[in-house]
Design a protein around this motif. Structure first.
Motif, PDB file in Angstrom:
ATOM      1  N   UNK A 103       0.840  -1.202   0.000  1.00 11.10           N
ATOM      2  CA  UNK A 103       0.000   0.000   0.000  1.00 11.10           C
ATOM      3  C   UNK A 103       0.872   1.248   0.000  1.00 11.10           C
ATOM      4  N   UNK A 104       1.946   1.233   0.790  1.00 11.89           N
ATOM      5  CA  UNK A 104       2.858   2.380   0.849  1.00 11.89           C
ATOM      6  C   UNK A 104       3.511   2.633  -0.512  1.00 11.89           C
ATOM      7  N   UNK A 105       3.952   1.568  -1.185  1.00  6.11           N
ATOM      8  CA  UNK A 105       4.553   1.715  -2.509  1.00  6.11           C
ATOM      9  C   UNK A 105       3.543   2.250  -3.523  1.00  6.11           C
ATOM     10  N   UNK A 106       2.316   1.754  -3.446  1.00 10.87           N
ATOM     11  CA  UNK A 106       1.273   2.261  -4.336  1.00 10.87           C
ATOM     12  C   UNK A 106       0.984   3.736  -4.064  1.00 10.87           C
ATOM     13  N   UNK A 107       0.953   4.111  -2.790  1.00 11.91           N
ATOM     14  CA  UNK A 107       0.676   5.505  -2.431  1.00 11.91           C
ATOM     15  C   UNK A 107       1.733   6.436  -3.021  1.00 11.91           C
ATOM     16  N   UNK A 108       2.995   5.988  -3.029  1.00 12.62           N
ATOM     17  CA  UNK A 108       4.070   6.801  -3.622  1.00 12.62           C
ATOM     18  C   UNK A 108       3.843   6.989  -5.119  1.00 12.62           C
ATOM     19  N   UNK A 140      -0.135  11.601  -7.019  1.00 11.51           N
ATOM     20  CA  UNK A 140      -0.693  12.702  -7.808  1.00 11.51           C
ATOM     21  C   UNK A 140      -2.200  12.554  -8.018  1.00 11.51           C
ATOM     22  N   UNK A 141      -2.739  11.404  -7.748  1.00 16.68           N
ATOM     23  CA  UNK A 141      -4.169  11.144  -7.920  1.00 16.68           C
ATOM     24  C   UNK A 141      -4.891  11.531  -6.632  1.00 16.68           C
ATOM     25  N   UNK A 142      -5.526  12.666  -6.631  1.00 18.78           N
ATOM     26  CA  UNK A 142      -6.127  13.225  -5.418  1.00 18.78           C
ATOM     27  C   UNK A 142      -7.305  12.409  -4.895  1.00 18.78           C
ATOM     28  N   UNK A 143      -7.944  11.610  -5.743  1.00 16.84           N
ATOM     29  CA  UNK A 143      -9.132  10.892  -5.317  1.00 16.84           C
ATOM     30  C   UNK A 143      -8.835   9.559  -4.639  1.00 16.84           C
ATOM     31  N   UNK A 144      -7.602   9.087  -4.669  1.00 12.96           N
ATOM     32  CA  UNK A 144      -7.270   7.792  -4.088  1.00 12.96           C
ATOM     33  C   UNK A 144      -6.947   7.950  -2.609  1.00 12.96           C
ATOM     34  N   UNK A 145      -7.616   7.185  -1.778  1.00 15.23           N
ATOM     35  CA  UNK A 145      -7.357   7.177  -0.347  1.00 15.23           C
ATOM     36  C   UNK A 145      -6.833   5.802   0.022  1.00 15.23           C
ATOM     37  N   UNK A 146      -5.612   5.720   0.562  1.00 11.77           N
ATOM     38  CA  UNK A 146      -5.072   4.399   0.893  1.00 11.77           C
ATOM     39  C   UNK A 146      -5.895   3.734   1.990  1.00 11.77           C
ATOM     40  N   UNK A 147      -6.024   2.403   1.942  1.00 11.55           N
ATOM     41  CA  UNK A 147      -6.781   1.701   2.974  1.00 11.55           C
ATOM     42  C   UNK A 147      -6.043   1.697   4.299  1.00 11.55           C
TER      43      UNK A 147
END
Length: 96
Positions: A48-53, A57-64
């Motif tokens: 999840x941390x790697x995906x968040x990095x 730039x995608x403002x609509x994505x909220x990490x679980x």
């Protein structure tokens, strides 16, 4: 899509690392079952941390949120697959 993920370690396949190994396996006529994964494990929290990095730039994505840090779901067994047979078949180090 997912609100929560469990804190579990698992083997992962990084295609950019492993796809280039397929011609080596073919040239050596390697056959049978191989655990086609990178050595070691990653936790879902690390993924999840790697995906968040990558998606920052995608403002609509909220990490679980990560659940199971103190027990419960986090007590699931790690799934680390053995890469020895793949390593022996290709004869070069598999990227971590």
């Amino acid at each position: 899509r997912f609100q929560q993920v469990d804190s579990v370690e698992t083997s992962v396949t990084v295609l950019d690392d492993l796809i280039p190994l397929l011609p080596i396996l073919a040239k050596r006529r390697a056959a049978g079952v191989f655990n086609f994964v990178n050595p070691g494990t990653l936790s879902y929290a690390q993924i999840v941390s790697l995906l968040a990095e990558r998606i920052s730039s995608c403002a609509e994505w909220t990490p679980p949120t990560i659940r199971g840090q103190g027990g419960g779901a986090g007590n699931k067994a790690a799934a680390e697959l053995d890469t020895t047979r793949l390593q022996d078949a290709i004869g070069v180090p598999i990227p971590q």
